[in-house]
Design a protein around this motif. Structure first.
Motif, mmCIF file in Angstrom:
data_model
loop_
_atom_site.group_PDB
_atom_site.id
_atom_site.type_symbol
_atom_site.label_atom_id
_atom_site.label_comp_id
_atom_site.label_asym_id
_atom_site.label_seq_id
_atom_site.Cartn_x
_atom_site.Cartn_y
_atom_site.Cartn_z
ATOM 1 N N ASN A 43 21.503 3.231 83.520
ATOM 2 C CA ASN A 43 22.190 2.283 84.091
ATOM 3 C C ASN A 43 23.422 1.479 83.435
ATOM 4 O O ASN A 43 24.140 0.533 83.974
ATOM 5 N N PHE A 44 23.641 1.936 82.208
ATOM 6 C CA PHE A 44 24.774 1.245 81.503
ATOM 7 C C PHE A 44 26.038 1.691 82.105
ATOM 8 O O PHE A 44 27.056 0.813 81.922
ATOM 9 N N SER A 45 26.211 2.548 83.000
ATOM 10 C CA SER A 45 27.505 2.673 83.796
ATOM 11 C C SER A 45 28.018 1.300 84.529
ATOM 12 O O SER A 45 28.969 1.590 84.871
ATOM 13 N N ARG A 46 26.827 0.589 84.831
ATOM 14 C CA ARG A 46 27.230 -0.585 85.530
ATOM 15 C C ARG A 46 28.251 -1.603 85.009
ATOM 16 O O ARG A 46 28.986 -2.217 85.622
ATOM 17 N N PHE A 47 28.344 -1.371 83.508
ATOM 18 C CA PHE A 47 29.488 -2.003 82.642
ATOM 19 C C PHE A 47 30.773 -1.448 82.909
ATOM 20 O O PHE A 47 31.669 -2.099 82.093
ATOM 21 N N ARG A 48 30.878 -0.302 83.171
ATOM 22 C CA ARG A 48 32.240 0.468 83.455
ATOM 23 C C ARG A 48 33.077 -0.550 84.215
ATOM 24 O O ARG A 48 32.624 -1.021 85.350
ATOM 25 N N LEU A 49 34.494 -0.589 83.660
ATOM 26 C CA LEU A 49 35.427 -1.319 84.642
ATOM 27 C C LEU A 49 36.427 -0.590 85.278
ATOM 28 O O LEU A 49 36.523 0.599 85.014
ATOM 29 N N GLU A 50 36.863 -1.145 86.394
ATOM 30 C CA GLU A 50 37.914 -0.331 86.994
ATOM 31 C C GLU A 50 39.277 -0.246 86.100
ATOM 32 O O GLU A 50 39.349 -1.123 85.333
ATOM 33 N N PRO A 51 40.028 0.764 86.234
ATOM 34 C CA PRO A 51 41.093 1.090 85.664
ATOM 35 C C PRO A 51 41.883 -0.318 85.435
ATOM 36 O O PRO A 51 42.076 -0.949 86.456
ATOM 37 N N SER A 52 42.402 -0.519 84.376
ATOM 38 C CA SER A 52 43.400 -1.770 84.090
ATOM 39 C C SER A 52 44.673 -1.532 84.789
ATOM 40 O O SER A 52 45.485 -2.615 85.151
ATOM 41 N N ASN A 53 45.454 -0.225 84.873
ATOM 42 C CA ASN A 53 46.561 -0.002 85.414
ATOM 43 C C ASN A 53 47.615 -0.632 84.597
ATOM 44 O O ASN A 53 48.785 -1.094 85.099
ATOM 45 N N GLY A 54 47.286 -1.032 83.479
ATOM 46 C CA GLY A 54 48.379 -1.439 82.587
ATOM 47 C C GLY A 54 48.402 -3.159 82.565
ATOM 48 O O GLY A 54 49.575 -3.692 82.174
ATOM 49 N N VAL A 55 47.667 -3.665 83.270
ATOM 50 C CA VAL A 55 47.538 -5.156 83.499
ATOM 51 C C VAL A 55 47.537 -5.835 82.067
ATOM 52 O O VAL A 55 46.884 -5.687 81.484
ATOM 53 N N SER A 56 48.720 -6.863 82.026
ATOM 54 C CA SER A 56 48.765 -7.518 80.520
ATOM 55 C C SER A 56 47.569 -8.139 80.151
ATOM 56 O O SER A 56 47.209 -8.133 78.957
ATOM 57 N N ASP A 57 46.848 -8.875 81.045
ATOM 58 C CA ASP A 57 45.828 -9.882 80.747
ATOM 59 C C ASP A 57 44.467 -9.056 80.775
ATOM 60 O O ASP A 57 43.367 -9.828 81.156
#
Length: 482
Positions: free
Chosen positions: A207-221
């Motif tokens: 279940n660790f994959s639940r912590f994967r984030l959506e791609p940042s797409n280069g967002v600065s913050d």
């Protein structure tokens, strides 16, 4: 998949009791039970009495739990408040219903004399006791068997994909029940303790994959999203810390070390891009890199604290399998240095917010120690042991060490010697610690010491600050007394 529908009747006795009921409801949902609870399902403007009557008499609801504490029984007997209203409906159902298996009392707490205070209408019926933390895991299983209508001598299956509240903001790994079962098994030396450890760590990893984030797409913050995710991991991290602590104190077998090793090995794929992802930024999984590194350091910290050098030695001396290592285009075996990763996002955060810190990474590790149960000094000690052990292996294998001791930026100011190396002035103690470092005697440290003195071995530094490895390891005084 069969999902039994269940209603929980309880008394709003205190905020602590309400939290207890919420936790019970959550754990049941994690195990595939469709729990109906007023806090989730009774909305503003709804008729509370009509809601309760429907919940008890609704044919779709196959099970009803009465959560018993002193106030519940008092109000039930006196027919007061919401509990009194529910009791009038429930008692009639209990007495008149053909299905005598629809209701069960769950004892959340006992009275001042240590007795379960049941309502009068329920006196002669069997109840399930969840008031004792030591027996919680075992008795929770009994509750699940009842809900799923399984014979008591048949262990209910644990769902692979537990259900969670849609509105829940905190990411959950759904391991709470497996955790309770594991702790009870290890503390009481149950025959299934090793199996419970495998089950818990496997569920954690799955279940660790639940912590994967959506791609940042280069967002600065995006660094803020990473920090927020890391903070969301704290409950799961604290649970993991307790597991390692229980193993260190109660499990004197040699079976847990390979299981813990396999667990960390199973987290390695999370340190790189997910399979099939081709467009990404290198910091998109920095939260997972931080979490895995912190967990590994804490694991070593705890086993060093309890002098479980056998387990630490196994974790540090056994290599880790990496399937289809992207760096080499093939599967490889690597040292524990694989768990140490540079986090570009935190360097960016330091610059973006003008924090002017030597290491935001180290700052976060230090701050997070406050509610971990592990002192930051113990964490720095483990970090240094990892640096030293990996450097010694680098010397033997003719390569540069692969572990960067992030926390030791704080030792670059103050210096001093770590506890286990002070104790290693004793020959007996040093001989116990030596296998952790991959050596058998003090003379095997000489090549490392010479490398430190002539700068052929890299000594970590932050701008103009650097650590003093020979001081931290108490080299001159090692093995100077019996």
């Amino acid at each position: 998949m069969f999902e039994p529908k269940l209603f929980i009747s309880y008394c709003w006795s205190s905020p602590e009791h309400e939290d207890w009921v919420l936790r019970l409801g959550t754990e049941l949902r994690e195990n595939g039970v469709d729990v109906i609870l007023d806090k989730w399902d009774l909305k503003e403007g709804n008729d509370a009495n009509a809601f309760m009557e429907k919940m008890v008499s609704d044919e779709e609801i196959k099970k009803v739990i009465l959560v018993i504490d002193e106030q519940y029984s008092d109000r039930a007997n006196a027919r007061k408040g919401g509990v009194g209203t529910e009791t009038q409906i429930i008692s009639a159902e209990v007495y008149e219903s053909v299905d005598q298996n629809k209701f069960v009392a769950v004892v959340a707490s006992r009275d001042s004399e240590g007795k379960a205070k049941l309502p009068v209408f329920y006196k002669s019926r069997i109840y399930i006791d969840l008031s004792d933390e030591e027996l919680y895991g075992k008795n929770f299983e009994q509750l699940l068997r009842w809900i799923y209508d399984k014979p008591l001598n048949v262990k209910p299956e644990i769902g692979k994909k537990p259900a969670f509240l849609e509105e829940e903001e905190q990411v959950s790994l759904g391991t709470s029940v497996a955790f309770r079962r594991l702790v009870e098994a290890i503390k009481n030396n149950r025959s299934h303790a090793n199996g419970a450890l495998v089950e818990y760590l496997s569920l954690f990893s799955q279940n660790f994959s639940r912590f994967r984030l959506e791609p940042s797409n280069g967002v600065s913050d995006f660094d803020q999203t990473i920090v927020d995710s890391i903070n969301q991991f704290i409950p799961a991290r604290n649970e993991l810390i307790e597991v390692f602590g229980v193993i260190a104190q109660y499990d004197q077998t040699t079976t847990s070390a390979p299981v813990v090793h396999k667990f960390f090995e199973s987290l390695i794929p999370f340190l790189d891009r997910p399979e099939g992802v081709t467009f990404y930024h290198t910091w998109d999984w920095d939260n997972l890199k931080f979490i895995v590194q912190e967990s590994f350091i804490l694991c070593v910290s705890i086993f060093l604290k309890y002098e479980r050098f056998d387990i630490v030695s196994y974790l540090l001396n056994q290599r880790y399998y990496i399937e289809n290592d992207a760096r080499y285009g093939r599967s490889t075996m690597e040292s524990f240095g694989v768990f140490r990763n540079y986090l570009e996002s935190l360097k960016h955060r330091n610059s973006r917010l003008n924090l002017q810190r030597l290491s935001v990474h180290a700052d976060m590790l230090k701050e997070r120690c406050t509610d971990s149960g592990v002192s930051f000094n113990a964490m720095m000690q483990a970090d240094f042991v990892l640096y030293l052990a990996e450097a010694l292996r680098g010397v033997k294998e003719g390569r540069r060490q692969e572990w960067w001791p992030e926390t030791l930026v704080f030792k670059s100011f103050h210096g001093g010697t770590f506890e286990i190396f002070l104790r290693s002035e004793s020959v007996e103690y040093f001989n116990r610690l030596a296998p952790v470092l991959g050596i058998s005697k003090k003379t095997e440290l000489e090549q490392f010491v010479e490398g430190i003195k002539n700068d052929s071995i890299y000594v970590p530094k932050w701008q103009f600050e650097r650590i003093a490895p020979l001081e931290l390891m108490n080299y001159e005084n090692l093995c100077t007394r019996a």
